[in-house]
Scaffold this motif. Structure first.
Motif, PDB file in Angstrom:
ATOM      1  N   MET A  24       0.162   9.780  -2.569  1.00 42.34           N
ATOM      2  CA  MET A  24      -0.541   8.518  -2.829  1.00 42.34           C
ATOM      3  C   MET A  24       0.037   7.815  -4.057  1.00 42.34           C
ATOM      4  SD  MET A  24      -2.555   7.867  -0.388  1.00 42.34           S
ATOM      5  CE  MET A  24      -3.533   6.528  -1.079  1.00 42.34           C
ATOM      6  N   THR A  25       0.609   8.588  -4.982  1.00 42.48           N
ATOM      7  CA  THR A  25       1.321   7.980  -6.111  1.00 42.48           C
ATOM      8  C   THR A  25       2.556   7.244  -5.602  1.00 42.48           C
ATOM      9  OG1 THR A  25       0.584   9.716  -7.642  1.00 42.48           O
ATOM     10  CG2 THR A  25       2.518   8.433  -8.289  1.00 42.48           C
ATOM     11  N   ILE A  26       3.284   7.889  -4.698  1.00 44.23           N
ATOM     12  CA  ILE A  26       4.457   7.260  -4.090  1.00 44.23           C
ATOM     13  C   ILE A  26       4.043   6.016  -3.315  1.00 44.23           C
ATOM     14  CG2 ILE A  26       6.246   7.555  -2.330  1.00 44.23           C
ATOM     15  CD1 ILE A  26       6.370  10.513  -3.129  1.00 44.23           C
ATOM     16  N   ILE A  31       7.876   2.475  -3.801  1.00 42.35           N
ATOM     17  CA  ILE A  31       8.520   3.230  -2.725  1.00 42.35           C
ATOM     18  C   ILE A  31       7.677   3.093  -1.462  1.00 42.35           C
ATOM     19  CG2 ILE A  31       9.312   5.495  -1.964  1.00 42.35           C
ATOM     20  CD1 ILE A  31       9.591   6.258  -4.914  1.00 42.35           C
ATOM     21  N   PRO A  32       8.250   2.609  -0.363  1.00 44.80           N
ATOM     22  CA  PRO A  32       7.454   2.370   0.849  1.00 44.80           C
ATOM     23  C   PRO A  32       7.012   3.660   1.523  1.00 44.80           C
ATOM     24  CG  PRO A  32       9.787   2.023   1.303  1.00 44.80           C
ATOM     25  CD  PRO A  32       9.667   2.261  -0.178  1.00 44.80           C
ATOM     26  N   MET A  75      -3.834   5.214  -8.387  1.00 46.52           N
ATOM     27  CA  MET A  75      -3.872   4.631  -9.727  1.00 46.52           C
ATOM     28  C   MET A  75      -2.600   4.966 -10.508  1.00 46.52           C
ATOM     29  SD  MET A  75      -7.870   5.211 -10.764  1.00 46.52           S
ATOM     30  CE  MET A  75      -7.704   4.334 -12.326  1.00 46.52           C
ATOM     31  N   LEU A  76      -2.103   6.194 -10.350  1.00 46.29           N
ATOM     32  CA  LEU A  76      -0.870   6.580 -11.041  1.00 46.29           C
ATOM     33  C   LEU A  76       0.307   5.719 -10.572  1.00 46.29           C
ATOM     34  CD1 LEU A  76      -1.162  10.482 -10.988  1.00 46.29           C
ATOM     35  CD2 LEU A  76      -1.370   8.983 -12.979  1.00 46.29           C
ATOM     36  N   GLY A  77       0.400   5.513  -9.252  1.00 45.05           N
ATOM     37  CA  GLY A  77       1.471   4.671  -8.722  1.00 45.05           C
ATOM     38  C   GLY A  77       1.358   3.237  -9.201  1.00 45.05           C
ATOM     39  N   ALA A  78       0.115   2.736  -9.248  1.00 47.58           N
ATOM     40  CA  ALA A  78      -0.113   1.367  -9.715  1.00 47.58           C
ATOM     41  C   ALA A  78       0.276   1.223 -11.181  1.00 47.58           C
ATOM     42  CB  ALA A  78      -1.582   0.991  -9.521  1.00 47.58           C
ATOM     43  N   VAL A  79      -0.010   2.235 -11.986  1.00 49.78           N
ATOM     44  CA  VAL A  79       0.345   2.203 -13.409  1.00 49.78           C
ATOM     45  C   VAL A  79       1.863   2.189 -13.584  1.00 49.78           C
ATOM     46  CG1 VAL A  79       0.313   3.549 -15.556  1.00 49.78           C
ATOM     47  CG2 VAL A  79      -1.786   3.246 -14.248  1.00 49.78           C
ATOM     48  N   ILE A  80       2.575   2.924 -12.728  1.00 49.53           N
ATOM     49  CA  ILE A  80       4.038   2.920 -12.784  1.00 49.53           C
ATOM     50  C   ILE A  80       4.562   1.500 -12.568  1.00 49.53           C
ATOM     51  CG2 ILE A  80       6.138   3.661 -11.580  1.00 49.53           C
ATOM     52  CD1 ILE A  80       4.697   6.337 -11.020  1.00 49.53           C
ATOM     53  N   ASN A  81       4.070   0.843 -11.526  1.00 43.49           N
ATOM     54  CA  ASN A  81       4.483  -0.538 -11.258  1.00 43.49           C
ATOM     55  C   ASN A  81       4.126  -1.472 -12.408  1.00 43.49           C
ATOM     56  OD1 ASN A  81       5.527   0.150  -8.800  1.00 43.49           O
ATOM     57  ND2 ASN A  81       4.046  -0.976  -7.574  1.00 43.49           N
ATOM     58  N   TYR A  82       2.915  -1.314 -12.915  1.00 43.41           N
ATOM     59  CA  TYR A  82       2.410  -2.174 -13.996  1.00 43.41           C
ATOM     60  C   TYR A  82       3.284  -2.052 -15.243  1.00 43.41           C
ATOM     61  CZ  TYR A  82      -0.826  -3.782 -17.663  1.00 43.41           C
ATOM     62  OH  TYR A  82      -1.397  -4.428 -18.744  1.00 43.41           O
ATOM     63  N   GLY A 135       0.811  -5.215   2.869  1.00 40.10           N
ATOM     64  CA  GLY A 135       1.911  -6.036   2.367  1.00 40.10           C
ATOM     65  C   GLY A 135       1.712  -6.495   0.931  1.00 40.10           C
ATOM     66  N   ILE A 136       0.477  -6.491   0.468  1.00 36.69           N
ATOM     67  CA  ILE A 136       0.152  -6.868  -0.910  1.00 36.69           C
ATOM     68  C   ILE A 136      -0.225  -5.627  -1.706  1.00 36.69           C
ATOM     69  CG2 ILE A 136      -1.478  -8.144  -2.379  1.00 36.69           C
ATOM     70  CD1 ILE A 136       0.456  -9.982  -1.043  1.00 36.69           C
ATOM     71  N   ARG A 137      -0.841  -4.661  -1.014  1.00 35.48           N
ATOM     72  CA  ARG A 137      -1.447  -3.496  -1.664  1.00 35.48           C
ATOM     73  C   ARG A 137      -0.495  -2.790  -2.630  1.00 35.48           C
ATOM     74  NH1 ARG A 137      -3.675  -1.674   2.495  1.00 35.48           N
ATOM     75  NH2 ARG A 137      -1.989  -0.402   3.317  1.00 35.48           N
ATOM     76  N   GLN A 138       0.734  -2.491  -2.174  1.00 37.72           N
ATOM     77  CA  GLN A 138       1.658  -1.724  -3.009  1.00 37.72           C
ATOM     78  C   GLN A 138       2.278  -2.550  -4.125  1.00 37.72           C
ATOM     79  OE1 GLN A 138       1.638  -1.762   0.297  1.00 37.72           O
ATOM     80  NE2 GLN A 138       1.740   0.330   1.117  1.00 37.72           N
ATOM     81  N   LEU A 139       2.282  -3.878  -3.990  1.00 36.84           N
ATOM     82  CA  LEU A 139       3.018  -4.717  -4.937  1.00 36.84           C
ATOM     83  C   LEU A 139       2.128  -5.489  -5.903  1.00 36.84           C
ATOM     84  CD1 LEU A 139       5.713  -6.197  -2.508  1.00 36.84           C
ATOM     85  CD2 LEU A 139       5.899  -4.192  -3.989  1.00 36.84           C
TER      86      LEU A 139
END
Length: 216
Positions: A24-26, A31-32, A75-82, A135-139
């Motif tokens: 879920m972090t990925i 990363i798709p 949340m961890l994946g979102a923090v990486i992007n942020y 399409g928006i969720r990951q970005l």
């Protein structure tokens, strides 16, 4: 065998809270990877019986904990992007999106621009609502980082959105008995329904506040 198929095969043999969090972090980073192949199968395994064990056989899987660890991973994946977006800045992010590596990750400047436009149009709450939109969720975390959104607010909205989406996936996993085709078919429809319900709630509270001000 594709990347998703390879990871899905590995996951089937290593299904536990750690692998749920990692995948879920990925999924929540750039990363798709579809969340539909992580939460629903785990919930199906857990709901088969109260004694259902994870693949390692060390402890029983629990639906509530699956949702919790899935949300932590998101949340961890979102923090990486942020953080990457905040530190690298808009020019580098857009250049990376249009690079060969970015294209391998199914990124391009148009997708990033779409997420940024959504963030600009809907404000900070988009980090909550955007978690429910394919399409928006990951970005959606990228424009939040570019705008240097307050980190506490970002974490709160991300948690609420990710928790709600993972709860939907858990429900799908239980109803569809882990069948990928049914999950993929109905996940989009359910996200639309949830967005509509959220919209109704928002309109209700906004209307209530406006009514009180007029009454005063």
């Amino acid at each position: 065998m594709s990347f998703v198929e390879t990871i899905t095969s590995w996951y089937a043999a290593h299904m536990n809270y750690a692998s749920i969090t990692a995948l879920m972090t990925i999924e929540s980073s750039f990363i798709p990877f579809p969340s539909e192949v992580v939460i629903p199968p785990a919930v199906y395994v857990a709901s088969e019986s109260t004694s259902a064990l994870c693949a390692t056989g060390n402890y029983p899987m629990d639906v509530a904990l699956i949702v919790l660890f899935g949300t932590i991973g998101a949340m961890l994946g979102a923090v990486i992007n942020y953080l990457l977006s905040m530190w690298l800045g808009r020019p580098i992010i857009y250049k990376f999106a249009d690079s060969r590596v970015g294209h391998l990750l199914l990124l391009n400047s148009e997708k990033v621009q779409k997420a940024e436009n959504y963030f600009n149009d809907h404000g900070k709450v988009s980090t909550f609502i955007g978690r429910l939109i394919p399409g928006i969720r990951q970005l959606i975390s990228i424009p939040a980082g570019l705008a240097k959104m307050h980190f506490g607010q970002f974490m709160l909205y991300t948690f609420l959105g990710a928790f709600l989406w993972n709860t939907v996936l858990a429900l799908l996993g239980y109803i569809a008995h882990g069948q990928a085709d049914l999950i993929n078919q109905y996940s989009h429809e359910l996200s639309i329904i949830i967005l509509a319900l959220v919209g109704v709630v928002v309109v209700y509270y906004v209307g209530k506040m406006v009514y009180k001000k007029i009454k005063k």
